[in-house]
Scaffold this motif. Structure first.
Motif, PDB file in Angstrom:
ATOM      1  N   LEU A 128       0.853  -1.189   0.000  1.00  0.00           N
ATOM      2  CA  LEU A 128       0.000   0.000   0.000  1.00  0.00           C
ATOM      3  C   LEU A 128       0.888   1.238   0.000  1.00  0.00           C
ATOM      4  N   ALA A 129       0.454   2.297  -0.702  1.00  0.00           N
ATOM      5  CA  ALA A 129       1.103   3.608  -0.614  1.00  0.00           C
ATOM      6  C   ALA A 129       0.137   4.577   0.040  1.00  0.00           C
ATOM      7  N   ALA A 130       0.610   5.331   1.027  1.00  0.00           N
ATOM      8  CA  ALA A 130      -0.240   6.255   1.774  1.00  0.00           C
ATOM      9  C   ALA A 130       0.403   7.628   1.811  1.00  0.00           C
ATOM     10  N   GLY A 131      -0.413   8.662   1.639  1.00  0.00           N
ATOM     11  CA  GLY A 131       0.065  10.028   1.715  1.00  0.00           C
ATOM     12  C   GLY A 131      -0.977  10.920   2.343  1.00  0.00           C
ATOM     13  N   GLU A 132      -0.702  12.214   2.342  1.00  0.00           N
ATOM     14  CA  GLU A 132      -1.640  13.171   2.928  1.00  0.00           C
ATOM     15  C   GLU A 132      -2.726  13.577   1.932  1.00  0.00           C
ATOM     16  N   GLY A 133      -2.324  14.159   0.802  1.00  0.00           N
ATOM     17  CA  GLY A 133      -3.275  14.789  -0.091  1.00  0.00           C
ATOM     18  C   GLY A 133      -3.811  13.877  -1.182  1.00  0.00           C
ATOM     19  N   ILE A 134      -5.055  14.146  -1.591  1.00  0.00           N
ATOM     20  CA  ILE A 134      -5.692  13.367  -2.652  1.00  0.00           C
ATOM     21  C   ILE A 134      -4.929  13.532  -3.958  1.00  0.00           C
ATOM     22  N   GLU A 135      -4.571  14.769  -4.325  1.00  0.00           N
ATOM     23  CA  GLU A 135      -3.897  15.003  -5.590  1.00  0.00           C
ATOM     24  C   GLU A 135      -2.493  14.406  -5.599  1.00  0.00           C
ATOM     25  N   THR A 136      -1.865  14.360  -4.431  1.00  0.00           N
ATOM     26  CA  THR A 136      -0.528  13.765  -4.346  1.00  0.00           C
ATOM     27  C   THR A 136      -0.580  12.284  -4.661  1.00  0.00           C
ATOM     28  N   VAL A 137      -1.494  11.548  -4.014  1.00  0.00           N
ATOM     29  CA  VAL A 137      -1.537  10.101  -4.248  1.00  0.00           C
ATOM     30  C   VAL A 137      -2.094   9.790  -5.641  1.00  0.00           C
ATOM     31  N   LEU A 138      -3.010  10.614  -6.148  1.00  0.00           N
ATOM     32  CA  LEU A 138      -3.507  10.386  -7.505  1.00  0.00           C
ATOM     33  C   LEU A 138      -2.419  10.614  -8.547  1.00  0.00           C
ATOM     34  N   SER A 139      -1.410  11.411  -8.222  1.00  0.00           N
ATOM     35  CA  SER A 139      -0.293  11.584  -9.142  1.00  0.00           C
ATOM     36  C   SER A 139       0.463  10.271  -9.309  1.00  0.00           C
ATOM     37  N   LEU A 140       0.640   9.506  -8.246  1.00  0.00           N
ATOM     38  CA  LEU A 140       1.252   8.193  -8.370  1.00  0.00           C
ATOM     39  C   LEU A 140       0.375   7.261  -9.200  1.00  0.00           C
ATOM     40  N   ARG A 141      -0.933   7.454  -9.096  1.00  0.00           N
ATOM     41  CA  ARG A 141      -1.872   6.622  -9.848  1.00  0.00           C
ATOM     42  C   ARG A 141      -1.637   6.735 -11.361  1.00  0.00           C
ATOM     43  N   GLN A 142      -1.086   7.872 -11.808  1.00  0.00           N
ATOM     44  CA  GLN A 142      -0.890   8.074 -13.239  1.00  0.00           C
ATOM     45  C   GLN A 142       0.175   7.145 -13.812  1.00  0.00           C
ATOM     46  N   VAL A 143       1.123   6.717 -12.998  1.00  0.00           N
ATOM     47  CA  VAL A 143       2.189   5.837 -13.488  1.00  0.00           C
ATOM     48  C   VAL A 143       2.199   4.483 -12.787  1.00  0.00           C
ATOM     49  N   LEU A 144       1.446   4.352 -11.704  1.00  0.00           N
ATOM     50  CA  LEU A 144       1.329   3.092 -10.962  1.00  0.00           C
ATOM     51  C   LEU A 144      -0.153   2.782 -10.758  1.00  0.00           C
ATOM     52  N   PRO A 145      -0.903   2.520 -11.826  1.00  0.00           N
ATOM     53  CA  PRO A 145      -2.357   2.423 -11.704  1.00  0.00           C
ATOM     54  C   PRO A 145      -2.846   1.242 -10.881  1.00  0.00           C
ATOM     55  N   ASP A 146      -2.014   0.222 -10.710  1.00  0.00           N
ATOM     56  CA  ASP A 146      -2.452  -0.956  -9.963  1.00  0.00           C
ATOM     57  C   ASP A 146      -2.016  -0.945  -8.504  1.00  0.00           C
ATOM     58  N   LEU A 147      -1.253   0.061  -8.106  1.00  0.00           N
ATOM     59  CA  LEU A 147      -0.808   0.149  -6.711  1.00  0.00           C
ATOM     60  C   LEU A 147      -1.916   0.729  -5.843  1.00  0.00           C
ATOM     61  N   PRO A 148      -2.384   0.019  -4.813  1.00  0.00           N
ATOM     62  CA  PRO A 148      -3.412   0.580  -3.923  1.00  0.00           C
ATOM     63  C   PRO A 148      -2.889   1.813  -3.193  1.00  0.00           C
ATOM     64  N   LEU A 149      -3.754   2.823  -3.072  1.00  0.00           N
ATOM     65  CA  LEU A 149      -3.364   4.107  -2.506  1.00  0.00           C
ATOM     66  C   LEU A 149      -4.379   4.559  -1.477  1.00  0.00           C
ATOM     67  N   THR A 150      -3.902   5.321  -0.482  1.00  0.00           N
ATOM     68  CA  THR A 150      -4.807   5.982   0.459  1.00  0.00           C
ATOM     69  C   THR A 150      -4.322   7.409   0.681  1.00  0.00           C
ATOM     70  N   ALA A 151      -5.286   8.327   0.761  1.00  0.00           N
ATOM     71  CA  ALA A 151      -5.005   9.713   1.127  1.00  0.00           C
ATOM     72  C   ALA A 151      -5.596   9.948   2.506  1.00  0.00           C
ATOM     73  N   CYS A 152      -4.731  10.256   3.479  1.00  0.00           N
ATOM     74  CA  CYS A 152      -5.165  10.390   4.870  1.00  0.00           C
ATOM     75  C   CYS A 152      -5.546  11.818   5.241  1.00  0.00           C
ATOM     76  N   LEU A 153      -5.314  12.782   4.338  1.00  0.00           N
ATOM     77  CA  LEU A 153      -5.818  14.152   4.404  1.00  0.00           C
ATOM     78  C   LEU A 153      -5.022  15.106   5.284  1.00  0.00           C
ATOM     79  N   SER A 154      -4.162  14.611   6.155  1.00  0.00           N
ATOM     80  CA  SER A 154      -3.296  15.485   6.956  1.00  0.00           C
ATOM     81  C   SER A 154      -2.149  14.650   7.494  1.00  0.00           C
ATOM     82  N   ALA A 155      -1.098  15.338   7.932  1.00  0.00           N
ATOM     83  CA  ALA A 155       0.051  14.620   8.512  1.00  0.00           C
ATOM     84  C   ALA A 155      -0.358  13.880   9.780  1.00  0.00           C
ATOM     85  N   GLY A 156      -1.197  14.514  10.600  1.00  0.00           N
ATOM     86  CA  GLY A 156      -1.638  13.869  11.833  1.00  0.00           C
ATOM     87  C   GLY A 156      -2.405  12.593  11.572  1.00  0.00           C
TER      88      GLY A 156
END
Length: 354
Positions: free
Chosen positions: A240-268
Motif C-alpha cells: 500500500l502507498a499512503a500520503g496526505e493529499g488526494i492530488e498527491t496520491v492520484l499523481s502516483l496513480r498516473q504511473v502506478l495504476p495498480d498500486l493501492p493508494l490511500t489519502a489520509c488528508l493530513s500529517a496527523g
C-alpha cells in the motif's frame, strides 16, 4: 458554547492568530520554533516534537496561522483549543476569559440569549458523520463534471475506477469569519474505514469553470470521523502507498495504476492510519515539511512494531503532483523507479501502460 460565545470564538481565534508565536511561547513553553512551525510534545505542553503549530503559511494565507495538529494522536484545532487544553479549562466562558486576559481585552457586556445562539445542529462526532453521509447521497458520479475538469487541469487524467470521488454542483461554503454562506461546485471524496464504511467526506471547492480551486479562504475541508480512516483508491493487500493529499496520491496513480493508494488528508491522520491486516510493505508518500517528517517518524516506529517494511517516497520538486505537471509522467516514473522495492518495480511499474 452559550451566549456570545460563538461570535466571540471566531474573533478571539483571529486575534490570537495575529500573535501566534507569543501565544505558543506563553502556553506551549515546553516547545520551540522551527522555521514556520512551533513544535512541542502535545497540546497540554508536554516536551517533545509531535505537535506542530503553524506560525506563518504563505501558501494558505493568514487564516492558516495558529492551526495545529498532533502527528502522534491525530488531534488538531486552533489557539483557543491550545488555551483550553494547556490550562485544563472545560467551559468556553473560562477559555474566552483567559484569551481576553492574554490579549488585554475588556470583558464584553452580556446580551440576551436568543434561539439563534443554539441552533438545532448535532455537533457530536456521530452528528458530523451523519451530515457527511447526507452530503454524499447528494453527489453525482465524477465523469463529465467540473470536478473531472479540475483534476485534468492538475494532469490527473487517469482517474480511479472507483466511487471514492464524486461531484456536487452547489455545495455550501461557510466562511470562518461568519460571512454569508456561498455555494460552489465541489469535488467530494469519500472517507472510509477498512471495511469500506463511509465515515466522513473531504470537500474541495472549485472555481466556476473547474480550472482551479474556488477563490475562498479555506478551499479544502473535511467533515466526519477521520481518525484512522482515509480516502482509498484500490483495495490494499500486502502493499500500500499512503500520503496526505488526494492530488498527491492520484499523481502516483498516473504511473502506478495498480498500486493501492490511500489519502489520509493530513500529517496527523497519516501518522495515525490503521494498517490493513495483510499489509507487509508500506510506501509513505512524504511531504517535505516538519509535519510530514514527524508523520513519517511516527509511522516508521509503528510499522516496525507491526512487522511492516516502510519505504519513504520522495518527490524531486515540492510534491509528486508538481513532478507530474512540470516534469511529466516519464520523469515521474524515473523518479519512482529507484525508490521502489525491486519486486514492486516488476509488479506495478514495468507492467503499467505508458
Amino acid at each position: 458554547m452559550t451566549g456570545h460565545g460563538r461570535a466571540d470564538a471566531g474573533d478571539l481565534a483571529r486575534r490570537l492568530a495575529e500573535q501566534v508565536e507569543a501565544v505558543c511561547r506563553h502556553y506551549l513553553s515546553a516547545g520551540r520554533r522551527y522555521g514556520n512551525y512551533w513544535l512541542v510534545g502535545d497540546v497540554r505542553n508536554t516536551a517533545g516534537r509531535s505537535m506542530y503549530v503553524r506560525l506563518h503559511c504563505p501558501s494558505e494565507g493568514r487564516r492558516a496561522a495558529g492551526r495545529w495538529a498532533d502527528a502522534a494522536s491525530g488531534e488538531y484545532g486552533d489557539l483557543l483549543d491550545v488555551i483550553r487544553e494547556s490550562c485544563g479549562l472545560l467551559d468556553f466562558r473560562d477559555v474566552a476569559d483567559e484569551a481576553r486576559a492574554f490579549l488585554s481585552l475588556p470583558h464584553p457586556e452580556p446580551r440576551p440569549v436568543s434561539r439563534a445562539d443554539h441552533p438545532a445542529i448535532d455537533r457530536s462526532p456521530s452528528g458530523y458523520t451523519e451530515a457527511a453521509r447526507r452530503l454524499w447521497v447528494m453527489t453525482r458520479p465524477l465523469p463529465g463534471t467540473l470536478a473531472a475538469a479540475y483534476l485534468r487541469h492538475r494532469d490527473l487524467k487517469r482517474l480511479p475506477d472507483s466511487t471514492a470521488l464524486r461531484f456536487h454542483p452547489t455545495c455550501y461554503y461557510r466562511p470562518d469569519d461568519d460571512g454569508p454562506t456561498e455555494t460552489w461546485p465541489t469535488l467530494i471524496a469519500a472517507v472510509t474505514d477498512l471495511d469500506g464504511t463511509l465515515t466522513g467526506v473531504h470537500r474541495t471547492w472549485l472555481a466556476a469553470d473547474g480550472s482551479g480551486k474556488a477563490p475562498v479562504d479555506v478551499p479544502r475541508r473535511a467533515l466526519g470521523d477521520l481518525l484512522g480512516h482515509a480516502v482509498r483508491f484500490g483495495v490494499a493487500s500486502d502493499v500500500l502507498a499512503a500520503g496526505e493529499g488526494i492530488e498527491t496520491v492520484l499523481s502516483l496513480r498516473q504511473v502506478l495504476p495498480d498500486l493501492p493508494l490511500t489519502a489520509c488528508l493530513s500529517a496527523g491522520h497519516l501518522a495515525a492510519m490503521v494498517f490493513p491486516p495483510l499489509l507487509r510493505r508500506l510506501y509513505v508518500v512524504r511531504d517535505d515539511d516538519p509535519a510530514g517528517d514527524h508523520a513519517l517518524e511516527t509511522l516508521a516506529g509503528r510499522a516496525r512494531d507491526a512487522g511492516i517494511d516502510l519505504i519513504a517516497l520522495s518527490p524531486r520538486l515540492a510534491d509528486f503532483n508538481d513532478d507530474l505537471r512540470h516534469l511529466g509522467p516519464a520523469a515521474l516514473r524515473a523518479i519512482l523507479h529507484p525508490q521502489l522495492a525491486p519486486q514492486d518495480v516488476a509488479r506495478f511499474l514495468e507492467t503499467a501502460p505508458p
